[in-house]
Scaffold this motif. Structure first.
Motif, PDB file in Angstrom:
ATOM      1  N   ARG A   1       0.819  -1.176  -0.054  1.00 29.48           N
ATOM      2  CA  ARG A   1      -0.084   0.140   0.077  1.00 29.48           C
ATOM      3  C   ARG A   1       0.993   1.366   0.019  1.00 29.48           C
ATOM      4  NH1 ARG A   1      -3.856   0.177   4.908  1.00 29.48           N
ATOM      5  NH2 ARG A   1      -3.896  -2.317   4.393  1.00 29.48           N
ATOM      6  N   SER A   2       1.948   1.166   0.451  1.00 32.66           N
ATOM      7  CA  SER A   2       2.824   2.302   0.804  1.00 32.66           C
ATOM      8  C   SER A   2       3.094   3.073  -0.442  1.00 32.66           C
ATOM      9  CB  SER A   2       4.158   2.078   1.763  1.00 32.66           C
ATOM     10  OG  SER A   2       4.902   1.273   0.908  1.00 32.66           O
ATOM     11  N   GLY A   3       3.300   2.298  -1.802  1.00 29.65           N
ATOM     12  CA  GLY A   3       3.815   2.644  -2.773  1.00 29.65           C
ATOM     13  C   GLY A   3       5.248   2.813  -3.102  1.00 29.65           C
ATOM     14  N   ARG A   4       5.898   2.162  -2.047  1.00 28.04           N
ATOM     15  CA  ARG A   4       7.398   2.056  -2.172  1.00 28.04           C
ATOM     16  C   ARG A   4       7.823   0.681  -1.856  1.00 28.04           C
ATOM     17  NH1 ARG A   4      10.712   6.126  -0.357  1.00 28.04           N
ATOM     18  NH2 ARG A   4       9.883   8.193  -0.212  1.00 28.04           N
ATOM     19  N   TYR A   5       8.894   0.460  -2.595  1.00 28.70           N
ATOM     20  CA  TYR A   5       9.249  -0.853  -2.190  1.00 28.70           C
ATOM     21  C   TYR A   5      10.336  -0.864  -0.872  1.00 28.70           C
ATOM     22  CZ  TYR A   5       8.850  -0.765  -7.023  1.00 28.70           C
ATOM     23  OH  TYR A   5       8.272  -0.534  -8.544  1.00 28.70           O
ATOM     24  N   SER A   6       9.659  -0.353   0.045  1.00 31.33           N
ATOM     25  CA  SER A   6      10.667  -0.046   1.239  1.00 31.33           C
ATOM     26  C   SER A   6      11.162  -1.250   1.706  1.00 31.33           C
ATOM     27  CB  SER A   6       9.701   0.744   2.296  1.00 31.33           C
ATOM     28  OG  SER A   6       8.645  -0.026   2.604  1.00 31.33           O
ATOM     29  N   ARG A   7      10.237  -2.244   1.838  1.00 29.58           N
ATOM     30  CA  ARG A   7      10.889  -3.520   2.425  1.00 29.58           C
ATOM     31  C   ARG A   7      11.922  -4.322   1.732  1.00 29.58           C
ATOM     32  NH1 ARG A   7       7.860  -5.781   6.873  1.00 29.58           N
ATOM     33  NH2 ARG A   7       8.532  -7.633   6.041  1.00 29.58           N
ATOM     34  N   VAL A   8      11.589  -4.228   0.349  1.00 27.78           N
ATOM     35  CA  VAL A   8      12.682  -4.559  -0.423  1.00 27.78           C
ATOM     36  C   VAL A   8      14.293  -3.921  -0.283  1.00 27.78           C
ATOM     37  CG1 VAL A   8      13.770  -5.156  -2.895  1.00 27.78           C
ATOM     38  CG2 VAL A   8      11.381  -5.197  -2.396  1.00 27.78           C
ATOM     39  N   SER A   9      14.063  -2.485  -0.182  1.00 28.73           N
ATOM     40  CA  SER A   9      15.331  -2.007   0.325  1.00 28.73           C
ATOM     41  C   SER A   9      15.739  -2.220   1.619  1.00 28.73           C
ATOM     42  CB  SER A   9      15.124  -0.521  -0.204  1.00 28.73           C
ATOM     43  OG  SER A   9      14.078  -0.038   0.453  1.00 28.73           O
ATOM     44  N   HIS A  10      14.710  -2.185   2.672  1.00 27.85           N
ATOM     45  CA  HIS A  10      14.772  -2.470   3.968  1.00 27.85           C
ATOM     46  C   HIS A  10      15.745  -3.900   4.212  1.00 27.85           C
ATOM     47  CE1 HIS A  10      13.504  -0.371   7.157  1.00 27.85           C
ATOM     48  NE2 HIS A  10      12.508  -0.997   7.550  1.00 27.85           N
ATOM     49  N   LYS A  11      15.345  -4.669   3.436  1.00 28.40           N
ATOM     50  CA  LYS A  11      16.180  -6.026   3.444  1.00 28.40           C
ATOM     51  C   LYS A  11      17.609  -5.823   2.995  1.00 28.40           C
ATOM     52  CE  LYS A  11      15.039 -10.477   3.854  1.00 28.40           C
ATOM     53  NZ  LYS A  11      13.894 -11.389   3.591  1.00 28.40           N
ATOM     54  N   ALA A  12      17.593  -5.132   2.115  1.00 28.03           N
ATOM     55  CA  ALA A  12      18.930  -5.034   1.249  1.00 28.03           C
ATOM     56  C   ALA A  12      19.881  -4.058   2.185  1.00 28.03           C
ATOM     57  CB  ALA A  12      18.835  -4.105   0.064  1.00 28.03           C
ATOM     58  N   GLN A  13      19.132  -2.950   2.866  1.00 24.23           N
ATOM     59  CA  GLN A  13      19.762  -2.387   4.147  1.00 24.23           C
ATOM     60  C   GLN A  13      20.412  -3.083   4.956  1.00 24.23           C
ATOM     61  OE1 GLN A  13      17.090   0.588   5.200  1.00 24.23           O
ATOM     62  NE2 GLN A  13      17.060   1.730   3.410  1.00 24.23           N
TER      63      GLN A  13
ATOM     64  N   SER B   1      15.458  -3.392  10.012  1.00 24.09           N
ATOM     65  CA  SER B   1      14.899  -4.594   9.157  1.00 24.09           C
ATOM     66  C   SER B   1      14.462  -6.144   9.744  1.00 24.09           C
ATOM     67  CB  SER B   1      15.846  -4.622   8.055  1.00 24.09           C
ATOM     68  OG  SER B   1      17.152  -5.244   8.578  1.00 24.09           O
ATOM     69  N   TYR B   2      13.946  -6.869   9.173  1.00 22.52           N
ATOM     70  CA  TYR B   2      13.426  -8.014   9.717  1.00 22.52           C
ATOM     71  C   TYR B   2      14.291  -9.146   9.251  1.00 22.52           C
ATOM     72  CZ  TYR B   2       9.464  -5.558  11.487  1.00 22.52           C
ATOM     73  OH  TYR B   2       8.862  -4.496  12.175  1.00 22.52           O
TER      74      TYR B   2
END
Ligand SMILES: Nc1nc2c(ncn2[C@@H]2O[C@@H]3COP(=O)(O)O[C@H]4[C@@H](O)[C@H](n5cnc6c(=O)[nH]c(N)nc65)O[C@@H]4COP(=O)(O)O[C@H]3[C@H]2O)c(=O)[nH]1
Length: 593
Positions: A64-76, A390-391
């Protein structure tokens, strides 16, 4: 950690997100830039997120957020983990170097200290002999003096001179004896004195009252300076060399001095200043050139100095013994550091820290009643939250935790979190339930049952708590079965998770103490496909219906799968078609929508 994160993943949901979202965006004429969708046409962003991942009106909160935040999150999390690893390695290397250096340095020091101690002990032994020699000399001399006091014959009479002569001959240390009257020498053991000789200055008085004068010259014969000891009217002259006449290493230096620092006797020319320093500070000492020891009695101080070079031989011997011990200790400690750091770097080591720091939280994946499309509960899925937010997904650490037994502590934290997160919601809505995953190792002892009972004390009914156990939990007929029987008797719902992936045959199913069956995603995936395993799902469903189990289908991703499952009498479904696992706040919103 990086390896763990990359390897052995069951699903790769976030990568799918990116690809899917990009495809969707392209289809709708949207522009994707740096992980964000920009709506060039003025419509469609939400549809894109929702359409691809959620059914109408129920958008997957992660999309819903419109971002791939969790993808980049994981990368972070990778640089974070890499930074952490580097830190651990740097600290470990520093500790390992220290672990070797400290004991080796300690052994160097110990070897030096022992060499100095040994040398000082040797010097102390010599000092003791010097002191004994001095004491004996002074005592026998004093005896000779006391024997003539008070005088029982006429002064300087032939009898008196004979007595002095006898005392001189009988007392080894005495070289000459004299008789003084009115400060003038009247006669000696060798006869009447014709010269005018005064008593010299007094350097010290012993505790027996004998007066000591240094550097006295004999008037009768030529001699080097002698030590005079005087008592009453008599004095004796003794060779001071007798005081220090002991067997020594030629490199040693000896001195006997009064407590005031006057040198009574020396050997091998010690530095008077050094001797005086030791007289003032009796004991052991060490300077740039000498090892020193002094010992004292009430009258005199005996001082022994040895060249510092004497330590070198003993030092080399001590080092030959002690350095290998230091190296071995260092090696042992370094091995310990390496072991600890490897443990720290290992996943189980990280897990231990995470458990201690309570780094686990729980996300909830909604469970949908197929017939009504209503959310009737959630599966509690543990998440390990790293410091950067991140998780780490459970597939990565649950197998390790199960292997090491750490899973029990993780389950305890999950149950506690479920109570905190959903206690009020479950107590308020009896149609909702929560499913908690248990591992085979959890099914022992009373502790976990006690924690589950704590949930009921929050107002949750046992039937609202589903315990999901994989087939492995049922393999053993012993303790885990008894544990599950107890849980069922208490009212908890027991579900067999990932059914079909393990050892159980379909016929085995009817013997299991369960209330619900979860069909594994791998079978759901085959729905509608022309594959060999496509016939398994209908079989499982039919048998479960016969056995009157509640049936849940996992990993439902398409509407076609959902339709098929509903048509075949599956009660509940869970999967990305509806929603992914989400934090509790989002789940509560989802459940009420
Ligand atoms: N591709 C795909 N995946 C879907 C879909 N719907 C759900 N999933 C994922 O499938 C897993 C379902 O949980 P599971 O079979 O119990 O499998 C769980 C469970 O065996 C274990 N696990 C998770 N939490 C716990 C826990 O608290 N305790 C124990 N013992 N195991 C846990 O880790 C496994 C993996 O959990 P998750 O990574 O959260 O992964 C979850 C969930 O996010 C879908 O439509 N498509």
């Amino acid at each position: 950690m990086r390896r763990h994160l990359l390897a052995g993943r069951k699903h790769q949901p976030h990568e799918l997100d990116v690809v899917g979202l990009q495809e969707c965006a392209a289809f709708r004429g949207l522009h994707v830039q740096r992980g964000e969708i920009h709506d060039l046409t003025g419509c469609g962003v939400d549809e894109c997120h929702a359409g691809q991942y959620g059914k109408a009106g129920r958008r997957c909160p992660e999309a819903r957020s419109g971002r791939y935040s969790r993808v980049s999150h994981k990368a972070q999390s990778m640089p974070h983990q890499a930074r952490k690893r580097t830190q651990v390695i740097v600290v470990a290397v520093a500790l390992a170097v220290g672990a070797v250096a400290v004991p080796v340095a300690a052994m160097f020091y110990l070897a030096w200290a022992r060499a100095v101690r040994d040398e000082q002990e040797q010097l102390a032994e010599v000092a003791g002999r010097v002191m004994l020699r001095t004491r004996r000399t002074m005592d026998e001399t004093a005896q000779a003096l006391w024997a003539l006091e008070p005088l029982r014959t006429a002064p300087c009479s032939p009898e008196h001179i004979a007595q002095m002569q006898a005392a001189t001959l009988n007392t080894i240390s005495v070289q000459e004896m004299g008789f003084f009257e009115d400060d003038l020498l009247k006669c000696t053991s060798w006869g009447i004195t014709t010269q005018t000789v005064h008593q010299g200055p007094i350097d010290a008085i012993t505790k027996d009252g004998v007066k000591l004068s240094r550097d006295v010259l004999s008037v009768v014969r030529e001699s080097r300076p002698l030590l005079a000891m005087r008592y009453g009217n008599h004095n004796v002259l003794i060779d001071p060399a007798r005081l220090v006449d002991v067997v020594i290493d030629p490199a040693m230096q000896l001195a006997v001095a009064t407590h005031a620092g006057a040198l009574l006797a020396t050997r091998n020319a010690p530095d008077p200043a050094q001797v005086r320093h030791l007289v003032g500070h009796p004991g052991k000492d060490l300077d740039d050139s000498h090892v020193m020891v002094s010992t004292e009695d009430g009258d005199v101080v005996a001082v022994v100095l040895g060249p510092r070079s004497r330590i070198a031989d003993d030092l080399a011997r001590q080092q030959r013994v002690l350095l290998p011990i230091g190296v071995a200790m260092g090696g042992f400690m370094a091995a310990g550091v390496v072991w600890l750091s490897r443990r720290r770097l290992s996943l189980s080591g990280e897990l231990a820290i995470a458990i201690r720091n309570r780094e686990f939280c729980v996300h909830y994946q909604p469970l949908i009643e197929l017939r009504t499309g209503r959310c009737v509960g959630a599966e509690a899925l543990v998440r390990w939250q790293l410091a950067d937010g991140s998780y780490v997904k459970p597939d990565l650490f649950i197998p390790v935790a199960e292997e090491t037994g750490q899973i029990v502590q993780i389950t305890e934290q999950v149950i506690a979190a479920v109570g905190r997160d959903l206690g009020a919601a479950l107590a308020a809505d009896r149609t909702l339930h929560v499913a908690i995953n248990l591992s085979a190792r959890d099914l022992e002892g009373e502790r976990l049952l006690g924690l589950l009972d704590d949930l009921t004390r929050r107002g949750i009914e046992p039937r609202q708590v589903w315990l999901e156990v994989t087939e492995r939990g049922f393999v053993d007929d012993g303790a885990p079965r008894a544990w599950l029987d107890k849980a069922r008797a208490a009212g908890y719902v027991v579900a067999i998770d990932d059914f079909g992936t393990g050892y159980s045959s379909l016929s085995y199913l009817q013997k299991l103490p369960i209330d619900a069956l979860k069909i594994d995603k791998s079978f759901v995936d085959t729905v509608g496909l022309e594959t060999v395993t496509a016939c398994v799902a209908p079989h499982i469903i039919e048998l479960a219906k016969e056995l009157r189990f509640m049936i849940v289908a996992e990993g439902v991703e398409t509407q076609a799968q959902a339709d098929y499952l509903l048509a075949h009498g599956v009660h509940y479904a869970q999967g990305w078609l509806y929603a992914k696992a989400m934090p509790v706040e989002e789940f509560l919103v989802f459940a009420n929508t």
